[in-house]
Design a protein around this motif. Sequence first.
Motif, PDB file in Angstrom:
ATOM      1  N   SER A   1      -0.007   3.939   0.695  1.00  0.00           N
ATOM      2  CA  SER A   1      -0.565   5.034   1.839  1.00  0.00           C
ATOM      3  C   SER A   1       0.077   4.610   3.131  1.00  0.00           C
ATOM      4  O   SER A   1       0.721   5.306   3.778  1.00  0.00           O
ATOM      5  CB  SER A   1      -1.984   5.079   1.914  1.00  0.00           C
ATOM      6  OG  SER A   1      -2.505   5.980   2.901  1.00  0.00           O
ATOM      7  N   CYS A   2      -0.105   3.105   3.624  1.00  0.00           N
ATOM      8  CA  CYS A   2       0.085   2.932   4.924  1.00  0.00           C
ATOM      9  C   CYS A   2       1.476   2.162   4.905  1.00  0.00           C
ATOM     10  O   CYS A   2       2.255   1.875   5.776  1.00  0.00           O
ATOM     11  CB  CYS A   2      -0.729   1.783   5.783  1.00  0.00           C
ATOM     12  SG  CYS A   2      -1.118   0.376   4.806  1.00  0.00           S
TER      13      CYS A   2
ATOM     14  N   CYS B   1      -3.729   1.314  -3.093  1.00  0.00           N
ATOM     15  CA  CYS B   1      -3.785   1.289  -1.571  1.00  0.00           C
ATOM     16  C   CYS B   1      -4.613  -0.009  -1.338  1.00  0.00           C
ATOM     17  O   CYS B   1      -5.235  -0.550  -2.103  1.00  0.00           O
ATOM     18  CB  CYS B   1      -4.900   2.621  -1.424  1.00  0.00           C
ATOM     19  SG  CYS B   1      -4.019   4.134  -1.699  1.00  0.00           S
TER      20      CYS B   1
ATOM     21  N   ASN C   1       2.074  -0.980   4.259  1.00  0.00           N
ATOM     22  CA  ASN C   1       2.119  -2.478   4.646  1.00  0.00           C
ATOM     23  C   ASN C   1       1.516  -3.364   3.134  1.00  0.00           C
ATOM     24  O   ASN C   1       1.245  -2.986   2.342  1.00  0.00           O
ATOM     25  CB  ASN C   1       0.770  -2.849   5.557  1.00  0.00           C
ATOM     26  CG  ASN C   1       1.043  -1.987   6.601  1.00  0.00           C
ATOM     27  OD1 ASN C   1       1.929  -2.259   7.439  1.00  0.00           O
ATOM     28  ND2 ASN C   1      -0.387  -1.760   7.475  1.00  0.00           N
TER      29      ASN C   1
ATOM     30  N   GLN D   1     -10.638   4.933   3.849  1.00  0.00           N
ATOM     31  CA  GLN D   1     -10.211   5.963   4.656  1.00  0.00           C
ATOM     32  C   GLN D   1     -10.029   7.415   3.970  1.00  0.00           C
ATOM     33  O   GLN D   1     -10.304   8.398   4.281  1.00  0.00           O
ATOM     34  CB  GLN D   1      -8.809   5.704   5.413  1.00  0.00           C
ATOM     35  CG  GLN D   1      -8.741   6.663   6.776  1.00  0.00           C
ATOM     36  CD  GLN D   1      -7.478   6.142   7.484  1.00  0.00           C
ATOM     37  OE1 GLN D   1      -6.613   5.132   6.926  1.00  0.00           O
ATOM     38  NE2 GLN D   1      -7.502   6.535   8.604  1.00  0.00           N
TER      39      GLN D   1
ATOM     40  N   CYS E   1       0.797  -1.253   0.164  1.00  0.00           N
ATOM     41  CA  CYS E   1      -0.270  -0.026  -0.056  1.00  0.00           C
ATOM     42  C   CYS E   1       1.006   1.247   0.068  1.00  0.00           C
ATOM     43  O   CYS E   1       1.980   1.203   0.891  1.00  0.00           O
ATOM     44  CB  CYS E   1      -0.964  -0.110   1.135  1.00  0.00           C
ATOM     45  SG  CYS E   1      -1.810   1.526   1.463  1.00  0.00           S
TER      46      CYS E   1
ATOM     47  N   LEU F   1      -4.895  13.200   4.941  1.00  0.00           N
ATOM     48  CA  LEU F   1      -4.391  11.885   4.503  1.00  0.00           C
ATOM     49  C   LEU F   1      -4.032  11.995   2.899  1.00  0.00           C
ATOM     50  O   LEU F   1      -2.772  11.401   2.566  1.00  0.00           O
ATOM     51  CB  LEU F   1      -5.322  10.878   4.623  1.00  0.00           C
ATOM     52  CG  LEU F   1      -6.122  10.423   5.914  1.00  0.00           C
ATOM     53  CD1 LEU F   1      -7.215   9.620   5.971  1.00  0.00           C
ATOM     54  CD2 LEU F   1      -4.561   9.831   6.806  1.00  0.00           C
TER      55      LEU F   1
ATOM     56  N   ASN G   1      -8.448  -0.898   3.321  1.00  0.00           N
ATOM     57  CA  ASN G   1      -8.829   0.149   4.331  1.00  0.00           C
ATOM     58  C   ASN G   1      -8.203   1.357   4.178  1.00  0.00           C
ATOM     59  O   ASN G   1      -8.834   2.543   4.357  1.00  0.00           O
ATOM     60  CB  ASN G   1      -8.096  -0.531   5.583  1.00  0.00           C
ATOM     61  CG  ASN G   1      -8.751  -1.526   6.202  1.00  0.00           C
ATOM     62  OD1 ASN G   1     -10.017  -1.889   5.704  1.00  0.00           O
ATOM     63  ND2 ASN G   1      -8.191  -2.309   7.165  1.00  0.00           N
ATOM     64  N   CYS G   2      -6.933   1.561   3.593  1.00  0.00           N
ATOM     65  CA  CYS G   2      -6.420   3.141   3.225  1.00  0.00           C
ATOM     66  C   CYS G   2      -7.454   3.749   2.384  1.00  0.00           C
ATOM     67  O   CYS G   2      -7.729   4.681   2.194  1.00  0.00           O
ATOM     68  CB  CYS G   2      -5.228   3.151   2.858  1.00  0.00           C
ATOM     69  SG  CYS G   2      -4.021   2.696   4.355  1.00  0.00           S
TER      70      CYS G   2
END
Length: 96
Positions: free
Chosen positions: A24-25, A62, A27, A69, A22, A79, A65-66
Amino acid sequence: ASRHLRDPEVIAWVLEAAAGSCESCGNPAPFIRSDGEPFLEVHHVRPLGEGGPDTTDNAAACCPNCHRQLHHDPTRNRLRLDLIASVKRLNDYPPS
């Protein structure tokens, strides 16, 4: 809501650039799809409905979840700006 056609080459390029994580995060993708590819969703940083282009400098890979979000969280603008700051290819397109 109107649907926008997305360029499959943009999607493929963004997913390839993300290399299974991802953007964004950071992970890894939450699971591997039946075709063996990591499951990530392509998010338009400036939505197509707001005049954002369907280009690689306006799209990030992404995790689900991201992605949700980035669309629905009360802090979604922060974000979005964090994502633009962390992924060097992304541009901050103004809304149309």
